[in-house]
Motif scaffolding. Structure first.
Motif, mmCIF file in Angstrom:
data_model
loop_
_atom_site.group_PDB
_atom_site.id
_atom_site.type_symbol
_atom_site.label_atom_id
_atom_site.label_comp_id
_atom_site.label_asym_id
_atom_site.label_seq_id
_atom_site.Cartn_x
_atom_site.Cartn_y
_atom_site.Cartn_z
ATOM 1 N N GLY A 199 45.273 3.842 -23.920
ATOM 2 C CA GLY A 199 45.278 4.741 -25.069
ATOM 3 C C GLY A 199 44.344 5.923 -24.945
ATOM 4 N N GLY A 200 43.582 5.972 -23.841
ATOM 5 C CA GLY A 200 42.621 7.059 -23.680
ATOM 6 C C GLY A 200 43.224 8.285 -23.039
ATOM 7 N N THR A 201 42.426 9.325 -22.992
ATOM 8 C CA THR A 201 42.852 10.577 -22.359
ATOM 9 C C THR A 201 42.514 10.546 -20.882
ATOM 10 O OG1 THR A 201 42.450 11.785 -24.413
ATOM 11 C CG2 THR A 201 42.609 13.091 -22.382
ATOM 12 N N VAL A 202 43.506 10.777 -20.050
ATOM 13 C CA VAL A 202 43.328 10.692 -18.601
ATOM 14 C C VAL A 202 42.207 11.617 -18.134
ATOM 15 C CG1 VAL A 202 44.438 11.110 -16.372
ATOM 16 C CG2 VAL A 202 45.722 10.024 -18.222
ATOM 17 N N GLY A 203 41.311 11.072 -17.326
ATOM 18 C CA GLY A 203 40.259 11.871 -16.717
ATOM 19 C C GLY A 203 38.958 11.915 -17.481
ATOM 20 N N THR A 204 38.935 11.428 -18.727
ATOM 21 C CA THR A 204 37.683 11.434 -19.487
ATOM 22 C C THR A 204 36.771 10.315 -18.981
ATOM 23 O OG1 THR A 204 38.567 9.946 -21.175
ATOM 24 C CG2 THR A 204 38.842 12.325 -21.540
ATOM 25 N N GLY A 205 35.497 10.383 -19.362
ATOM 26 C CA GLY A 205 34.552 9.370 -18.934
ATOM 27 C C GLY A 205 34.930 7.983 -19.402
ATOM 28 N N GLN A 206 35.373 7.874 -20.656
ATOM 29 C CA GLN A 206 35.780 6.581 -21.203
ATOM 30 C C GLN A 206 36.984 6.022 -20.441
ATOM 31 O OE1 GLN A 206 33.371 5.278 -22.898
ATOM 32 N NE2 GLN A 206 34.179 5.108 -24.981
ATOM 33 N N TRP A 207 37.936 6.880 -20.158
ATOM 34 C CA TRP A 207 39.130 6.454 -19.447
ATOM 35 C C TRP A 207 38.787 6.011 -18.024
ATOM 36 C CZ3 TRP A 207 42.026 7.937 -15.159
ATOM 37 C CH2 TRP A 207 43.332 7.427 -15.092
ATOM 38 N N LEU A 208 37.942 6.758 -17.350
ATOM 39 C CA LEU A 208 37.537 6.388 -15.995
ATOM 40 C C LEU A 208 36.727 5.098 -15.984
ATOM 41 C CD1 LEU A 208 36.603 9.898 -14.541
ATOM 42 C CD2 LEU A 208 38.500 8.443 -13.816
ATOM 43 N N SER A 209 35.933 4.880 -17.015
ATOM 44 C CA SER A 209 35.181 3.630 -17.112
ATOM 45 C C SER A 209 36.124 2.443 -17.274
ATOM 46 C CB SER A 209 34.209 3.687 -18.290
ATOM 47 O OG SER A 209 33.229 4.682 -18.102
ATOM 48 N N ALA A 210 37.139 2.619 -18.136
ATOM 49 C CA ALA A 210 38.131 1.561 -18.306
ATOM 50 C C ALA A 210 38.893 1.324 -17.002
ATOM 51 C CB ALA A 210 39.096 1.924 -19.429
ATOM 52 N N LEU A 211 39.207 2.395 -16.292
ATOM 53 C CA LEU A 211 39.889 2.266 -15.002
ATOM 54 C C LEU A 211 39.004 1.565 -13.978
ATOM 55 C CD1 LEU A 211 42.184 2.797 -13.054
ATOM 56 C CD2 LEU A 211 41.340 5.144 -12.762
ATOM 57 N N PHE A 212 37.709 1.810 -14.030
ATOM 58 C CA PHE A 212 36.781 1.134 -13.134
ATOM 59 C C PHE A 212 36.895 -0.380 -13.296
ATOM 60 C CE2 PHE A 212 32.661 -0.976 -12.656
ATOM 61 C CZ PHE A 212 32.355 -0.679 -11.337
ATOM 62 N N TRP A 213 36.855 -0.849 -14.544
ATOM 63 C CA TRP A 213 36.959 -2.284 -14.771
ATOM 64 C C TRP A 213 38.347 -2.800 -14.418
ATOM 65 C CZ3 TRP A 213 32.682 -4.423 -14.486
ATOM 66 C CH2 TRP A 213 31.532 -3.958 -15.130
ATOM 67 N N ALA A 214 39.376 -2.021 -14.714
ATOM 68 C CA ALA A 214 40.737 -2.437 -14.374
ATOM 69 C C ALA A 214 40.904 -2.601 -12.868
ATOM 70 C CB ALA A 214 41.749 -1.422 -14.911
ATOM 71 N N GLY A 215 40.307 -1.680 -12.109
ATOM 72 C CA GLY A 215 40.426 -1.733 -10.656
ATOM 73 C C GLY A 215 39.762 -2.939 -10.033
ATOM 74 N N LEU A 216 38.854 -3.570 -10.759
ATOM 75 C CA LEU A 216 38.169 -4.755 -10.250
ATOM 76 C C LEU A 216 38.733 -6.060 -10.802
ATOM 77 C CD1 LEU A 216 34.424 -3.623 -10.438
ATOM 78 C CD2 LEU A 216 35.790 -3.933 -8.361
ATOM 79 N N THR A 217 39.470 -6.000 -11.896
ATOM 80 C CA THR A 217 39.810 -7.234 -12.613
ATOM 81 C C THR A 217 41.295 -7.577 -12.656
ATOM 82 O OG1 THR A 217 39.912 -6.032 -14.722
ATOM 83 C CG2 THR A 217 37.790 -6.992 -14.104
ATOM 84 N N HIS A 218 42.159 -6.684 -12.252
ATOM 85 C CA HIS A 218 43.586 -6.997 -12.325
ATOM 86 C C HIS A 218 44.046 -7.938 -11.217
ATOM 87 C CE1 HIS A 218 45.534 -4.183 -15.408
ATOM 88 N NE2 HIS A 218 44.233 -4.169 -15.630
ATOM 89 N N SER A 219 43.096 -8.478 -10.484
ATOM 90 C CA SER A 219 43.380 -9.490 -9.464
ATOM 91 C C SER A 219 43.399 -10.890 -10.053
ATOM 92 C CB SER A 219 42.299 -9.421 -8.381
ATOM 93 O OG SER A 219 41.012 -9.623 -8.968
ATOM 94 N N SER A 220 43.222 -11.022 -11.345
ATOM 95 C CA SER A 220 42.996 -12.333 -11.968
ATOM 96 C C SER A 220 44.136 -13.315 -11.730
ATOM 97 C CB SER A 220 42.761 -12.153 -13.475
ATOM 98 O OG SER A 220 43.821 -11.407 -14.063
ATOM 99 N N VAL A 221 45.368 -12.904 -11.953
ATOM 100 C CA VAL A 221 46.491 -13.828 -11.787
ATOM 101 C C VAL A 221 46.640 -14.225 -10.327
ATOM 102 C CG1 VAL A 221 49.009 -14.008 -11.904
ATOM 103 C CG2 VAL A 221 47.731 -13.140 -13.865
ATOM 104 N N ALA A 222 46.418 -13.281 -9.414
ATOM 105 C CA ALA A 222 46.463 -13.607 -7.985
ATOM 106 C C ALA A 222 45.440 -14.681 -7.651
ATOM 107 C CB ALA A 222 46.216 -12.357 -7.147
ATOM 108 N N LEU A 223 44.232 -14.576 -8.199
ATOM 109 C CA LEU A 223 43.192 -15.580 -7.948
ATOM 110 C C LEU A 223 43.596 -16.943 -8.495
ATOM 111 C CD1 LEU A 223 39.940 -13.545 -8.702
ATOM 112 C CD2 LEU A 223 40.743 -14.322 -6.469
ATOM 113 N N PHE A 224 44.157 -16.976 -9.688
ATOM 114 C CA PHE A 224 44.605 -18.244 -10.252
ATOM 115 C C PHE A 224 45.707 -18.873 -9.400
ATOM 116 C CE2 PHE A 224 42.939 -17.163 -14.658
ATOM 117 C CZ PHE A 224 42.058 -18.236 -14.686
ATOM 118 N N LEU A 225 46.643 -18.057 -8.931
ATOM 119 C CA LEU A 225 47.727 -18.573 -8.093
ATOM 120 C C LEU A 225 47.193 -19.091 -6.765
ATOM 121 C CD1 LEU A 225 50.351 -15.784 -8.823
ATOM 122 C CD2 LEU A 225 50.591 -18.192 -9.439
ATOM 123 N N MET A 226 46.241 -18.369 -6.178
ATOM 124 C CA MET A 226 45.643 -18.824 -4.921
ATOM 125 C C MET A 226 44.895 -20.138 -5.114
ATOM 126 S SD MET A 226 44.395 -15.037 -3.728
ATOM 127 C CE MET A 226 43.478 -15.474 -2.245
#
Length: 350
Positions: free
Chosen positions: A36-63
């Motif tokens: 829901g954020g504006t692309v390129g803003t600090g808030q959006w990039l911060s959310a993307l930072f966490w997304a880039g580290l955490t969207h591996s969750s289902v893969a980890l559970f499956l492994m």
């Protein structure tokens, strides 16, 4: 996840499951400021930072599921799969799907006979709360266990590596590049060579078994490089795609993606190499035991927090997202501590 095995617990698997449920909750907390954020803003990039580290969750559970369920020495029959594992998954799935529909209808003041009838129909047709898709996948994983266990028992290392390589090309690499030129020019049957996300998920279970059997102690430096490379692919690819479309584009955050594959590989390896003090080991084991309940119920707490104005976007997302995630985990573990004491609930629903 979803079911726990008490005998001879592997503390590193517990740590992996604890990391996975943390990733699940943090990714969902950061989802709103990302989508829901504006692309390129600090808030959006911060959310993307966490997304880039955490969207591996289902893969980890499956492994983790593969590491627990596929070893040939583990006694597991077709009968037990269809009388124990699949019924438990279905019971938990439909019970919590019904809870979500009932709660959200109540919050919208929509408890009319027509709304209830529609909710029941949607529930029976597997139109559930979005995060419950993991249980839909696990039903397929369980159904394929006799086949994947046959592969694990009889395939030698080279054949298993060949199968995983083929899975990586068709289930991970191809889905990653399908939106890029010149792959967008392909048509006909070659377009169908790509594995869809559901069936590609089964490959992660074989990967978890393979890594446990042949690489029980990976090199920490290699794992860190995998994590960094995967993060750069997911973060950089998502940023570039979103800027090009001028709206959030989550393609490079999908689990069946090279970036998330590398992140999961790195996180898995780091968890396998870390040596925890006794108190941290107990914490990881406790969170691992509560992980299924936390996965099923965390959206209730996420929505409740949001209704009271506790959202990651209300402050600097880089800090608020992990703080809110920690609070939700505490709530989920508290709920698990209560529910697990009810006869039958621990076995069938959490």
């Amino acid at each position: 996840m979803p079911f726990k095995h008490e005998a001879q617990r592997d503390q590193t698997i517990d740590l992996i499951k604890a990391a996975a449920i943390w990733n699940v909750i943090l990714s969902h907390v950061a989802a709103a400021p990302f989508s829901g954020g504006t692309v390129g803003t600090g808030q959006w990039l911060s959310a993307l930072f966490w997304a880039g580290l955490t969207h591996s969750s289902v893969a980890l559970f499956l492994m983790a599921s593969g590491a627990l369920l596929l070893p040939p020495e583990r006694a597991l029959t077709v009968r037990s799969i269809y009388t124990r594992y699949i019924p438990r998954a279905l019971a938990a799935l439909f019970f919590w799907a019904a809870c979500y529909k009932l709660v959200f209808l109540t919050l919208r003041d929509s408890l009319t006979p027509w709304d209830l009838e529609a909710a029941v129909k949607n529930m029976l047709l597997f139109r559930h709360e979005e995060h419950l898709y993991y249980l839909h996948i696990m039903l397929l994983v369980y159904a394929f266990l006799p086949i994947t266990r046959l592969i694990a028992r009889h395939a030698d290392r080279r054949l298993l590596e060949y199968g995983l390589g083929l899975w990586f090309v068709l289930g991970i690499a191809y889905p990653t590049v399908r939106t890029l030129w010149p792959f967008t020019l392909l048509g006909g049957v070659p377009v169908q060579w790509r594995m869809n996300m559901t069936y590609a998920s089964i490959g992660y279970t074989l990967l978890g078994y393979y890594l446990t059997a042949y690489h029980p102690r990976p090199r920490r430096s290699v794992c860190a490089l995998c994590l960094l490379a995967g993060f750069l692919v997911s973060f950089g690819g998502t940023w570039a795609a979103s800027l090009a479309a001028w709206k959030p584009d989550g393609h490079f955050l999908e689990g069946m993606n090279v970036g998330m594959f590398l992140v999961a590989l790195g996180e898995w390896g780091l968890c396998r190499t870390v040596s925890l003090p006794e108190w941290a080991g107990r914490l990881a084991t406790g969170l691992s035991k509560a992980s299924f309940c936390a996965y099923l119920t965390h959206v209730f707490f996420l929505q409740a927090f949001a209704r009271h104005g506790i959202r990651a976007a209300e402050g600097p997302v880089l800090l608020t997202a992990p703080v809110i995630s920690a609070l939700i985990i505490v709530c989920c573990c508290g709920l698990y501590a209560l529910l697990s004491r009810i006869p039958g609930v621990r076995k069938w629903l959490v």
